[in-house]
Structure formats: structure tokens, C-alpha cells
Design a protein around this motif. Structure first.
Motif, short mmCIF file in Angstrom:
data_model
loop_
_atom_site.label_atom_id
_atom_site.label_comp_id
_atom_site.label_asym_id
_atom_site.label_seq_id
_atom_site.Cartn_x
_atom_site.Cartn_y
_atom_site.Cartn_z
N LEU A 399 0.80 -1.24 -0.15
CA LEU A 399 0.12 -0.18 -0.03
C LEU A 399 0.93 1.31 0.06
N SER A 400 2.20 1.08 -0.72
CA SER A 400 3.02 2.13 -0.51
C SER A 400 2.37 3.41 -1.05
N SER A 401 2.71 4.52 -0.50
CA SER A 401 2.40 6.14 -0.87
C SER A 401 0.70 6.14 -0.80
N LEU A 420 4.64 -7.26 3.54
CA LEU A 420 3.69 -6.00 3.92
C LEU A 420 4.35 -4.86 3.78
N ASP A 421 4.18 -4.06 2.89
CA ASP A 421 4.69 -2.65 2.51
C ASP A 421 3.84 -1.67 2.85
N LEU A 422 4.03 -0.79 3.80
CA LEU A 422 3.24 0.52 4.36
C LEU A 422 4.33 1.73 4.20
N SER A 423 5.09 1.51 3.33
CA SER A 423 5.94 2.59 3.27
C SER A 423 5.40 3.91 2.75
N ASN A 424 5.73 5.19 3.16
CA ASN A 424 5.07 6.33 2.67
C ASN A 424 3.51 6.39 2.93
N GLU A 441 7.76 -11.92 6.23
CA GLU A 441 9.42 -11.90 5.74
C GLU A 441 9.92 -10.66 5.42
N LYS A 442 8.98 -9.75 5.04
CA LYS A 442 9.60 -8.48 4.48
C LYS A 442 8.66 -7.50 5.19
N LEU A 443 9.04 -6.70 5.80
CA LEU A 443 8.18 -5.39 6.36
C LEU A 443 8.90 -4.14 6.03
N ASN A 444 8.00 -3.34 5.08
CA ASN A 444 8.73 -2.08 4.95
C ASN A 444 7.65 -0.91 5.56
N LEU A 445 8.27 -0.25 6.44
CA LEU A 445 7.45 0.94 7.10
C LEU A 445 8.22 2.30 6.76
N SER A 446 9.14 2.00 5.78
CA SER A 446 10.03 3.21 5.47
C SER A 446 9.29 4.69 5.34
N PHE A 447 9.67 5.87 5.30
CA PHE A 447 9.30 7.01 4.92
C PHE A 447 7.96 7.22 5.61
N ASN A 448 7.80 7.14 6.92
CA ASN A 448 6.78 7.49 7.68
C ASN A 448 7.06 8.20 9.01
N GLN A 464 12.89 -11.23 7.64
CA GLN A 464 14.16 -11.22 6.81
C GLN A 464 14.56 -9.98 6.55
N VAL A 465 13.52 -9.03 5.96
CA VAL A 465 13.90 -7.69 5.87
C VAL A 465 13.01 -6.82 6.56
N LEU A 466 13.47 -5.76 7.46
CA LEU A 466 13.12 -4.85 8.22
C LEU A 466 13.23 -3.49 7.67
N ASP A 467 12.40 -2.62 6.95
CA ASP A 467 13.01 -1.37 6.46
C ASP A 467 12.24 -0.33 7.30
N LEU A 468 12.94 0.45 7.96
CA LEU A 468 12.42 1.65 8.96
C LEU A 468 13.04 2.83 8.73
N GLN A 469 13.66 3.02 7.32
CA GLN A 469 14.50 4.21 6.95
C GLN A 469 13.57 5.51 6.84
N ASN A 470 13.76 6.56 7.28
CA ASN A 470 13.35 7.93 6.83
C ASN A 470 12.00 7.88 8.06
N HIS A 488 18.07 -10.56 7.62
CA HIS A 488 19.29 -9.97 7.17
C HIS A 488 19.52 -8.72 6.41
N LEU A 489 18.39 -8.14 6.52
CA LEU A 489 18.57 -6.49 6.30
C LEU A 489 17.79 -5.75 7.34
N LEU A 490 18.36 -4.88 8.13
CA LEU A 490 17.71 -3.88 8.94
C LEU A 490 18.09 -2.64 8.44
C1 LIG Z 1 10.61 0.18 0.97
O1 LIG Z 1 9.92 1.29 0.41
C2 LIG Z 1 10.89 2.36 0.04
C3 LIG Z 1 9.67 3.48 -0.81
O2 LIG Z 1 8.58 2.83 -1.49
C4 LIG Z 1 11.78 1.71 -1.28
O3 LIG Z 1 12.23 3.01 -1.72
C5 LIG Z 1 12.54 0.91 -0.41
O4 LIG Z 1 13.48 0.04 -1.49
C6 LIG Z 1 11.70 -0.33 0.17
N1 LIG Z 1 12.52 -1.12 0.71
C7 LIG Z 1 12.92 -2.34 0.46
C8 LIG Z 1 13.68 -3.21 1.30
O5 LIG Z 1 12.13 -2.80 -0.64
#
Ligand SMILES: *[C@@H]1O[C@H](CO)[C@@H](O)[C@H](O)[C@H]1NC(C)=O
Ligand SMILES: *[C@@H]1O[C@H](CO)[C@@H](O)[C@H](O)[C@H]1NC(C)=O
Ligand SMILES: *[C@@H]1O[C@H](CO)[C@@H](O)[C@H](O)[C@H]1NC(C)=O
Ligand SMILES: *[C@@H]1O[C@H](CO)[C@@H](O)[C@H](O)[C@H]1NC(C)=O
Ligand SMILES: *[C@@H]1O[C@H](CO)[C@@H](O)[C@H](O)[C@H]1NC(C)=O
Ligand SMILES: *[C@@H]1O[C@H](CO)[C@@H](O)[C@H](O)[C@H]1NC(C)=O
Ligand SMILES: *[C@@H]1O[C@H](CO)[C@@H](O)[C@H](O)[C@H]1NC(C)=O
Ligand SMILES: *[C@@H]1O[C@H](CO)[C@@H](O)[C@H](O)[C@H]1NC(C)=O
Length: 900
Positions: A399-401, A420-424, A441-448, A464-470, A488-490
Motif C-alpha cells: 500500500l506504498s504511498s 507488507l509494504d506500508l512505506s510512505n 518475511e518482509k516489512l517495509n515501514l519506511s518514509f513514515n 528477513q527484511v525490516l525497512d524502517l528508514q526515514n 538479514h537486512l535492517l
Molecule cells: C521500502 O519502500 C521504499 C519506498 O517505497 C523503497 O524505496 C525501498 O526500497 C523499500 N525497501 C525495501 C527493502 O524494499
């Protein structure tokens, strides 16, 4: 639809008079696609325009040559556009079967001479690809086991395929119980017609009104006839009551009959490799009783079959993996004959996505404030946008953006998510509600704007992948993240974190990105470097060692399921039979042919049961009557195998009748009886296995791993169970009174859908119009209808009472009888009723306090207290209970949507 005139034909049968509704078009729906006027055709069928049933497509018309006369007929075509191209067809009678007939015509309506090709889906099944370059018009017919009150029929363009087009659409209800003999797992199958032949008849096709269900029976002319014989008037002499398919008399009246000692063969080309269902009809219209072998593709599927004079019967065969069909009758005595035949391709209906998942996704759609076009089933026939599925499991949600603004608790219900992609998505505050996503396995909560890690990330054992950037994460990184062994990726870049990174994260298989923070690194000394650039560990290739996390989960499920079954079998009364019987009706697994004579019931041989249970290895329950074992069928399906050792009660005949009847009762909210075994003094019932445990376990169990049930889940369980009971009371034939409704008889599947179990043997209402049956008192203390106790008259209202007690359990979170506290609280009904009637909710379960919507609770409490009225007449029907619970559930769902 207008009910046409109804004429009744009376057939005088051998012993009595049976009436048959003949011209009753009730339930027919005939749509003239793209049409603008209603009309009645030459068969007296009423056609109406289709615009009320679809909001897609454009209207046009074609010149259509039908024999010698040309006519202008309307069509609807679907140009490329956004959105779905669907009809939504209303089904009046949900407990039935329906025939769907579609006709596609091109006839160069657009002057482009480019006949289109496109795919068509029905419900959750992608059924076929229509190619009008091959045949124009193209007719498809399906038999659909109804499970919803609306049937979607949709079109899908294929690249370079042109616009989908349709000219007519017909729905015809079929008799209940038809076309399922010998067809295992009927409710998940869809039949696509290949042939329906009025054998021995050459004078064109027959349909309504001769066939009251308006099936079209084609003439026999195309198929190498040897000899055709038309029989006498059979109306007066035939007993058709054992033919649930009710083929028309006019069709049975003619047969292909061969001279003695000859073979009769039909060579039927079919659409290619697949599974096929063959129905052969025989009626004893000859003055002798011929006997013959029936062969399909050279293999004897029925030997020495005798057609007795005045008998009408059918044989049913499932042929797996065939690419051609030869049906041969080989004479043994007199003249082989056949009166009609039908051949259907068997298509799988994909499993439905769990309704918990669907409700959660709907709440999520609402909270995005967008119409994502999410309708019907998330996974089938095509997965929704932003979603990916594996089978019927939603495994990815992106549900990105979008503007979510908060993490809705309903994300925690999407138990199968791997991605689960809840980035931005403008999420503020704490990371929460995601702890239950054990497969993630993959949780993207970046850009929030997330500011706190919360405490649930450490539960995501497979991450396996946790993206909390920005984000705006503050303070120190919690040590508990080190528990995530698969990680393996934080990515922690660009937050406001500081302090040393926990050493538990300092390992070779894990890449931690930490730049852009106040001060973050594994070395404690470098925290003077405010610029935020630190060195990160090297990335190494991850060797996935998932087994640990998975095993952990499997063990939990296993133990919950085991305890649940143990509970659920305690009060079972299973009535079984004693006669020794050879396993002649079981299948020959290597033959590729199934002949099952017990309707939907599968007959298992003792050998098959032994193999399935691995020689009765794993006991998962122990009841008053015997043991329950875990079994696994050859197709991988898990089952609960209930074996009885003492033999009393019903005779053989009744046992088989009842088991066969029970196995026909299939409903999404009822535990399915898969089959039975009646061999070598063994009395065995095979049920579907539910891993989620019983409601009683989950509410009151001591097992610490039980899931805390939220109010919305409790309501969902109540709605499911009420649906099951409603089906028993009102949908099944004969009607069935459960007699032992209680929370340990409500089982949960792995998706938290509830199903009612242990309805059954010898408990059904005998007569459609009987208002009660008189029986010995039976049931479980705490749930028993007090009126039933005194009058011994069992009605559906007794089940309503017991179900009311279950509702009180859900509301108050306690068992129906206790011996603690003050005596006036011993009995749940007596204790809770006055509070609930007064709208005083202090007795509501502590663990759901503060999370329920007051109106939702008020509705549920009111219907629960009405259900446990002492006077049965004042109790609502189960249908009313169901309607109220649905309301309460809907209110709670929108409450959840509103607070997110
Ligand atoms: C998480 O979402 C952001 C923004 O959509 C994207 O740039 C980034 O690559 C994603 N991270 C991963 C690990 O896929
Ligand atoms: C028709 O056959 C069925 C079963 O074979 C039997 O139960 C029924 O009594 C028969 N009906 C008549 C009218 O003979
Ligand atoms: C059609 O129905 C009408 C009455 O509604 C009846 O008079 C007529 O005979 C029927 N026609 C056919 C072909 O069945
Ligand atoms: C279909 O109808 C829409 C609106 O009525 C129209 O804009 C469009 O041009 C039509 N498409 C075709 C291919 O006729
Ligand atoms: C639904 O269909 C079944 C079997 O065809 C029939 O017995 C029942 O009366 C029907 N119910 C309604 C409401 O039409
Ligand atoms: C066929 O079955 C009948 C009884 O139904 C029996 O009398 C006859 O012997 C059988 N014939 C063969 C060849 O098995
Ligand atoms: C059916 O019979 C025809 C000729 O009798 C033969 O060519 C064909 O291979 C047979 N098909 C199958 C599937 O046995
Ligand atoms: C976040 O979403 C907005 C639109 O809502 C978009 O303009 C922006 O590029 C997105 N940012 C990232 C990093 O994906």
C-alpha cells in the motif's frame, strides 16, 4: 421476475400419485444482453434486458441467421476500460444448484471481421477461454454449486484478443442433490457441459417445458447410430424417485437399443486432457431386462449391469486425466440400451479466502479512503490490485504511498502475510498490532513518521527484511531485535536514533544500515561523531534456515488442535453400525475411475483408514465412545478419524442412510463429514480436521498459547456459528436440530473461521412440517434448554437457547457453570441476563473492555438475553439471531474503521 402461468401435470405412478411442477418458471433468469425490451420467446420463456445486472460494457446488435430466418439480436461488448467487466447474478435459493448458460455471438457486428477471444470466470473459478474465431455463436453451460446469494460472471480481455462480447445469459435452478453422486468434494467443483444427448432420438433438441429445468437435450444424430428404438408411453409406469437429476420423461422415452450380442459405442471427442464426469441414464422400456457391461475407454467400469423393466436409473463415473471418451455397452443378455447421457468437464473452484481476511481487507480499504476496486474474493479468479496470493492465502499487501495515517489493528488479522509494504503512508507513533503476523518475511515501514519501535517486532520470527528508514524513531535500538534470527537486512537510516547498536545485531548474516542518525554504531566509543556516518557490517549471503521458526509454530498449532479435538469429542454420541461388509464400494486407486454410490460420502476401506492414520499413530482426542486420531488422506488433506469400539444403537441400514445424509450437508460453517468406513466390525467416521481449536479452548483454556479473542473476532465467530445453525434449521433437507450446541462444539480453522461440529446422527426432523420431535433428554449441563428438560419436546428453539448461552460466554468470557464466587453467579444465564437486559456492561469480559463499540455490544447482549428466555415461544429464531449478530459485527467493524 414475473411468475408465468403454472400448469400441473399429474402422473399416476405404480403406487400413488405424484405431482410435478411442470411449467413453473420460478427461479429462471433469462437476460437478453445489450437488449432494451422484455419479451416471451417461442418456448414461453420470459426474457428481460440485462442492464440491471451489470454496469459495464456497451450495447450493440448483430444480424443473426438462425436456419432460414434472419433476425436482429442485441449484444453487449466490453471495450478496454478500467474496472471489472462483470455481471452480478442474484441467486434466490442459496441451498441449491444452478445451471448457467451463456451464449457468445460475434457475427461481425463491428464490421471489422475480427472475432474476439477472451476468458470468462464464474464465481471464483476461471472457467474457459471463448474463441469466436473457432465457432460463432459459442455456447457454454455450467453447473454451479451455489454458496453465495450473488454469482459474479466476469470477462477478461486477452492481449490482441479484441473486446469480450455476450448475447444471452440464463440461470436455471436445478434440483438439490443432483449431479453429485460419485463426485468427491462436490462443493469445490464446477461442471462444464461437454455433452447432453437424448440418445436414440433424432428429431432435434428438447428443452423447456419438456424439461422443467430447461436443460437442452441434443438429438443423437451426430453419433454413429446402429439402431434407434422409441418406446411406449412410459409416464404411467415409471418410478423416477431415485433419479435426483430428474431427466424429462420425454428424454427417457427413447433409447438407443442394439441387437443382441452387439456392442454399442459412443466416441465423444473432448476438449483435451482433463477430469470428466459421465452420467448414463437407463430406463427399462423393453419387455425384457437386458444385462451388459459398461466400458469407458476400454476399461470395464460396471459389469453385468441389468436394466429391469419399469426401472429408471443412472450410473455416474468420474474419469481422471483423459483426453478422449469412448463409452461402450457390451451385451451379456438381451439388448443393451441407453436412454440419455451427459458428460461434463470437472473444474476446480479455488478455495475461498478466509472471511476474516476479507473483512480485514475491507476495513483497510475504507481506511485508505480510496476505492481500490476490491470486490468479491481477494485471490480468485484474479488477485486484487496491491495484493498477491498463494492459493487462497493473501501473502502480500503493498500500500506504498497511500494515506493510511495509522496502523489499523486489522492488519494483525492478515495472518498469512509474507510481505507488507506500508512505506510512505503517513504512519505516526508506535509500531503496533503486527505481532501476530508470524509468516511475515518482509516489512517495509519506511518514509513514515514512526517514533517508537513498540514491543511487537520481536515476535515476527520469520522476518528477513525490516525497512524502517526515514522515520522519526527516537532513542536506542531495542536489544530484542536480535531475536529475529532470520533477519538479514535492517534499515534504520535517517531516524533520530542514538547509542550503541545492540551486540545481538552484530552478526555476519545481518546487514544493518544506520547512517543518518544522531549517533548509532556497534562501537560505544564513536558516539562523538554527530555527522551520523558510521561503518556498517559487511553483507553476506544468507543461507535460509527457516526451519526453526516454522517448527515453533507447527508445535503450537499441533497442541492447540489436539486439545480442541479432545474437548470436542467428549460429548459426541456417534451411532454406528455393525454389519460386516466387503469393501466393494471403495475405489480402485490405480484404475483412474471412481464409482461412489453414497452421494457425497466417501466410503473408506479399513486399509485406507490405517494408511491415513499411519496405523492409528497419533491420538488427538479421547471421547466417551472411543478414540480420535489425526489422519492424512493421500491428497494431503488432514482429517480427524473417530473410531468407535463398542457397538450398539443403529442397525446397518439406518447408519448408512444417516451417514450418507450427513455427508451431503456441506456448508462453510459446518464441520464436514468426509466419509466413513464400515468394515470388519469397525465403525469409523472421518471428519475434516480443524487446527484452530475449539471456541471453549480459546476462551477458557489453560493453554497459554491460546489467542486472546478481540470483540470483533468473537462477533465473527458468533456470526459464523449462527450461519451453520441457520443452515441446519432452515437450509438443509431434512431440517436438523443440533441438540448439543456449546462452545466446545464450535471449532476454529487456521484462519479463525468458526464451524459447528457434531451435528448429526439420528437427530434430524423427520417431517418437513413437524414442529418438534420427542426424545430422551440429551445435551450438556449449562447449555440445556430448561423447557426441553421439562417437556421433552425438542424444537429448533432448544438450539437457540444453547446458542444464547454460547453468546453469553463470548460476552462475559466465563463458562456457563462455575462453582466459585457467590452462588448467584454460579449459573451464567441467571447471573448475566439481568445485567445485559439493563444495558449494564460491567460484567463484560475484562479483556475486551474499552475496545468494543457500545451499540455493537448492546445489540449482541440483547439478542443473547432474548435467546435464553425461559419461554421458547419468546426466543427468536436462529435466522433472527444471525441477522442481529451480523448487525453487531458490522457496527464493530465500522467502529474499527473509524478509529484508525
Ligand atoms: C521500502 O519502500 C521504499 C519506498 O517505497 C523503497 O524505496 C525501498 O526500497 C523499500 N525497501 C525495501 C527493502 O524494499
Ligand atoms: C420408488 O422407488 C423408491 C426407491 O427405489 C421407493 O422408496 C418408492 O416407494 C417408490 N415409489 C413408488 C411410487 O413406487
Ligand atoms: C405459453 O403460455 C401460455 C399461457 O401463459 C399458454 O396459453 C401457451 O399455450 C404456452 N405456449 C407454449 C408453446 O407452451
Ligand atoms: C462505449 O460507450 C462509451 C460511453 O457510452 C463511449 O464513450 C465509447 O466510445 C464506446 N466504445 C465503443 C468502442 O463503442
Ligand atoms: C431451495 O431449494 C430446495 C431444493 O431445490 C427446495 O427444497 C427449497 O424449497 C428451496 N427454497 C426456497 C426458499 O425456494
Ligand atoms: C449377471 O447378473 C445376474 C443377476 O443379476 C446373474 O444371474 C447372471 O449370472 C450374471 N451374469 C454374469 C455373466 O455374470
Ligand atoms: C476411442 O475409439 C477410437 C476408435 O474406436 C480410437 O481411435 C480412440 O483411440 C479411442 N479413444 C480412447 C480415449 O480410448
Ligand atoms: C510518497 O508519496 C508521495 C505521494 O503521496 C509521492 O509524491 C512521493 O514521491 C512518495 N515518496 C517516496 C519516497 O516514495
Amino acid at each position: 421476475m414475473e411468475l408465468l402461468s403454472c400448469c400441473w401435470l399429474w402422473f399416476l405412478l405404480l403406487s400413488g400419485i405424484v405431482e410435478i411442477a411442470f411449467c413453473d418458471q420460478d427461479g429462471f433468469l433469462s437476460l437478453s444482453c445489450g437488449g432494451t425490451v422484455s419479451y416471451v420467446d417461442s418456448s414461453n420463456i420470459s426474457w428481460i434486458p440485462d442492464s440491471a445486472y451489470t454496469n459495464a460494457g456497451n450495447m450493440s446488435s448483430v444480424v443473426y441467421l438462425d436456419g432460414s430466418s434472419a433476425s436482429q439480436i442485441p449484444v453487449r461488448f466490453f471495450p478496454d476500460s478500467l474496472g471489472t467487466k462483470c455481471y452480478r447474478l442474484p441467486i434466490k435459493n442459496v441451498s441449491s444448484l444452478v445451471l448457467v448458460r451463456t451464449q457468445f455471438v460475434y457475427k461481425n457486428y463491428d464490421g471489422l471481421n475480427k472475432p474476439p477471444a477472451f476468458s470468462v470466470s464464474l464465481g471464483r473459478a476461471m472457467t474457459t477461454t471463448v474463441n469466436l474465431a473457432k465457432t460463432d455463436p459459442w455456447v457454454e453451460e455450467f453447473i454451479w454449486p451455489v454458496d453465495k446469494d450473488t454469482l459474479p460472471l466476469c470477462f477478461y480481455s486477452i492481449p490482441e484478443g479484441g473486446f469480450p462480447i455476450i448475447s444471452s445469459l440464463e440461470l436455471r435452478p436445478l434440483p438439490q442433490g443432483a449431479y453429485n453422486s460419485g463426485l468427491a468434494d462436490f462443493t469445490s467443483k464446477l461442471l462444464r457441459k461437454s455433452y447432453r444427448i437424448n440418445t436414440g432420438y433424432i428429431d432435434g433438441s428438447l428443452r423447456y417445458p419438456l424439461d422443467e429445468y430447461d436443460r437442452i437435450w441434443d438429438a443423437d444424430e451426430d453419433f454413429s447410430p446402429h439402431h434407434v428404438s422409441t418406446a411406449f408411453d412410459i409416464q404411467n409406469n415409471f418410478n423416477l424417485s431415485n433419479l435426483k437429476e430428474t431427466p424429462p420423461i420425454a428424454v427417457l422415452q427413447s433409447a438407443r437399443v442394439l441387437a443382441r450380442w452387439a456392442d454399442l459405442t459412443y466416441n465423444l471427442p473432448i476438449d483435451g486432457l482433463g477430469d470428466y464426469y459421465v452420467v448414463l441414464y437407463f430406463a427399462g422400456i423393453l419387455p425384457v431386462s437386458p444385462a451388459f457391461d459398461v466400458l469407458i475407454n476400454g476399461e470395464v467400469v460396471q459389469s453385468n449391469y441389468t436394466v429391469k423393466r419399469w426401472d429408471a436409473n443412472a450410473l455416474f463415473f468420474t474419469m481422471r486425466g483423459i483426453n478422449g471418451l469412448n463409452i461402450t455397452l457390451k451385451s451379456i443378455s438381451y439388448y443393451p440400451l441407453i436412454n440419455a447421457l451427459e458428460v461434463y468437464e470437472i473444474l476446480d473452484i479455488p478455495l475461498e479466502t478466509s472471511s476474516t481476511t476479507v473483512s480485514a481487507l475491507q476495513v483497510i480499504q475504507q481506511s485508505t479512503g480510496l476505492d481500490l476496486g476490491w470486490q468479491e474474493d481477494p485471490c480468485s479468479p484474479k488477485s486484487w490490485e496491491h495484493i498477491e496470493c498463494e492459493g487462497n492465502l493473501v501473502t502480500s499487501l503493498e500500500l506504498s504511498s497511500m494515506k493510511m495515517r495509522s496502523i489499523s489493528p486489522t492488519f494483525g488479522d492478515l495472518l498469512d502475510l509474507k510481505v507488507l509494504d506500508l512505506s510512505n503512508t503517513s504512519l505516526p507513533g508506535e509500531i503496533q498490532y503486527l505481532g501476530s503476523l508470524q509468516n511475515l518475511e518482509k516489512l517495509n515501514l519506511s518514509f513514515n513518521q514512526l517514533s517508537s519501535f513498540g514491543s511487537e517486532l520481536e515476535d515476527l520470527m520469520n522476518l528477513q527484511v525490516l525497512d524502517l528508514q526515514n522515520n522519526s524513531l527516537l532513542g536506542a535500538v531495542p536489544d530484542s531485535l536480535g531475536e529475529l534470527k532470520e533477519l538479514h537486512l535492517l534499515n534504520l537510516e535517517n531516524n533520530e536514533l542514538q547509542g550503541p547498536l545492540p551486540q545481538s545485531l552484530n552478526r555476519e548474516s545481518l546487514e544493518v544500515r544506520a547512517s543518518g542518525n544522531l549517533c548509532l554504531s556497534f562501537s560505544t566509543s564513536s558516539c562523538t561523531d554527530i555527522s551520523g556516518t558510521i561503518e556498517t557490517p559487511q553483507v553476506t549471503v544468507l543461507t535460509p534456515s527457516k526451519s526453526k521458526g516454522h517448527k515453533h509454530i507447527a508445535v503450537i498449532l499441533g497442541s492447540v488442535g489436539g486439545v480442541a479435538l479432545a474437548f470436542s469429542v467428549m460429548a459426541i454420541s456417534v451411532l454406528l453400525f455393525t454389519r460386516r461388509k466387503k469393501p466393494e464400494s471403495t475405489s480402485k486407486p490405480n484404475a483412474g475411475v471412481d464409482i461412489r454410490n453414497w452421494n457425497a460420502a466417501r466410503v473408506f476401506s479399513y486399509k485406507e483408514i490405517k494408511a491415513a492414520t499411519n496405523n492409528f499413530k497419533e491420538v488427538i482426542g479421547r471421547g466417551s465412545f472411543g478414540m480420535v486420531y489425526l489422519g492424512k488422506l493421500p491428497d494431503g488433506k488432514l482429517v480427524a478419524v473417530k473410531v468407535r469400539f463398542d457397538r450398539t444403537q443403529l442397525g446397518a441400514e439406518s447408519f448408512i442412510n444417516e451417514v450418507s445424509l450427513l455427508s451431503q450437508i456441506r456448508h462453510q460453517s459446518l464441520v464436514t463429514l468426509e466419509g466413513f468406513c464400515h468394515e470388519s466390525k469397525q465403525q469409523i467416521l472421518v471428519y475434516e480436521y480443524l487446527p484452530g481449536g475449539s471456541l471453549s479452548d480459546n476462551l477458557h483454556g489453560v493453554n497459554s498459547k491460546r489467542i486472546t479473542l478481540s470483540w470483533v473476532r468473537r462477533l465473527k465467530i458468533a456470526v459464523d456459528a449462527a450461519k451453520g445453525l441457520d443452515y441446519l434449521h432452515n437450509g438443509s433437507d431434512p431440517r436438523i436440530i443440533h441438540r448439543d450446541v456449546k462452545s466446545s462444539n464450535i471449532l476454529l480453522d487456521s484462519e479463525m473461521n468458526a464451524k459447528v461440529s457434531d451435528f448429526g446422527l439420528s437427530k434430524q426432523m423427520t417431517q418437513g412440517d413437524a414442529t418438534h420431535v420427542t426424545t430422551a433428554v440429551k445435551g450438556t449441563a449449562g447449555y440445556l434448554d430448561p423447557e426441553y428438560y421439562s417437556s421433552r419436546q425438542l424444537t429448533e428453539k432448544s438450539d437457540v437457547y444453547s446458542f444464547g448461552v454460547v453468546l453469553l460466554e463470548l460476552i462475559c468470557g466465563r463458562e456457563p457453570l462455575t462453582h466459585s464466587g457467590s452462588p448467584d453467579s454460579y449459573n451464567l444465564v441467571l447471573w448475566a441476563k439481568p445485567y445485559l437486559q439493563a444495558g449494564a456492561f460491567e460484567i463484560v469480559d475484562e479483556s475486551i473492555k474499552g475496545t468494543f463499540d457500545a451499540e455493537s455490544m448492546r445489540r449482541a447482549a440483547l439478542i443473547a438475553s432474548r435467546s435464553v428466555e425461559r419461554d421458547a415461544l419468546r426466543r427468536p429464531s436462529i435466522a433472527e439471531v444471525l441477522a442481529e449478530l451480523k448487525e453487531a459485527y458490522g457496527i464493530q467493524l465500522s467502529h474499527l474503521a473509524a478509529i484508525v
